[in-house]
Scaffold this motif. Structure first.
Motif, mmCIF file in Angstrom:
data_model
loop_
_atom_site.group_PDB
_atom_site.id
_atom_site.type_symbol
_atom_site.label_atom_id
_atom_site.label_comp_id
_atom_site.label_asym_id
_atom_site.label_seq_id
_atom_site.Cartn_x
_atom_site.Cartn_y
_atom_site.Cartn_z
ATOM 1 N N LYS A 11 0.807 -1.216 0.000
ATOM 2 C CA LYS A 11 0.000 0.000 0.000
ATOM 3 C C LYS A 11 0.843 1.271 0.000
ATOM 4 O O LYS A 11 0.331 2.341 -0.264
ATOM 5 C CB LYS A 11 -0.935 0.005 1.218
ATOM 6 C CG LYS A 11 -2.063 -0.982 1.099
ATOM 7 C CD LYS A 11 -3.003 -0.854 2.262
ATOM 8 C CE LYS A 11 -4.188 -1.788 2.093
ATOM 9 N NZ LYS A 11 -5.174 -1.605 3.145
ATOM 10 N N ASP A 12 2.123 1.153 0.275
ATOM 11 C CA ASP A 12 2.986 2.337 0.269
ATOM 12 C C ASP A 12 3.434 2.708 -1.158
ATOM 13 O O ASP A 12 4.347 3.499 -1.345
ATOM 14 C CB ASP A 12 4.186 2.164 1.193
ATOM 15 C CG ASP A 12 5.122 1.047 0.775
ATOM 16 O OD1 ASP A 12 4.862 0.380 -0.256
ATOM 17 O OD2 ASP A 12 6.123 0.831 1.473
ATOM 18 N N GLU A 34 -1.369 2.721 -4.705
ATOM 19 C CA GLU A 34 -1.049 1.512 -3.952
ATOM 20 C C GLU A 34 -1.170 0.251 -4.807
ATOM 21 O O GLU A 34 -2.005 0.161 -5.695
ATOM 22 C CB GLU A 34 -1.898 1.395 -2.690
ATOM 23 C CG GLU A 34 -3.367 1.173 -2.917
ATOM 24 C CD GLU A 34 -4.131 1.125 -1.611
ATOM 25 O OE1 GLU A 34 -4.725 0.073 -1.343
ATOM 26 O OE2 GLU A 34 -4.126 2.127 -0.881
#
Length: 145
Positions: A11-12, A34
């Protein structure tokens, strides 16, 4: 001297290639949003990355670089597929010669990845057909004039 690799997405907004033999990250790719899903095709040496945008990015595994180690570029971007669906990708896999994308709204999208020679052959054929159509139009225009 074969190395063992792991490709991860999160998700980063990062896709990372890990060298499991040396236990460190050898490449980091920043995505536009993401990362939802990853898929790997062993025969074609391709990695597909689905993000929360309506795009799937394809990467080629650069085998010569993948043997070098720490400062290697293992994944090389080769193109982007635009999805028709707007929902989040919940499944991405290669199977039966197809890239299969399953979205949260239960839709499935299919693509058939092609080798470079096949794409080149199809492109030449298409260009030949275009030239033939132009030639026919010119002939028809001369006959009517």
């Amino acid at each position: 001297d074969a190395r063992t690799w792991l490709v991860s997405g999160s998700k980063d907004m990062l896709v990372k290639v890990w060298d499991l033999d040396q236990q460190f990250c050898v490449q980091t790719i920043v995505c536009p949003s993401e990362v939802c899903q990853l898929a790997y095709h062993p025969r074609l040496q391709r990695v597909a990355v689905a993000t929360t945008t309506q795009r799937i990015t394809l990467y080629r595994v650069n085998e010569t670089q993948s043997r070098k180690g720490s400062d290697a570029t293992v994944l090389v971007s080769i193109g982007t597929l635009n999805r028709l669906g707007k929902q989040r990708v919940v499944g991405l896999s290669f199977g039966s010669g197809l890239l299969i994308c399953h979205a949260s709204d239960k839709t499935i999208e299919l693509w058939r990845p092609r080798a470079a020679q096949e794409i080149e052959k199809k492109l030449k054929r298409k260009q030949k057909r275009i030239r033939e159509k132009k030639k026919k139009k010119k002939m028809a225009a001369k006959k009517s004039a």
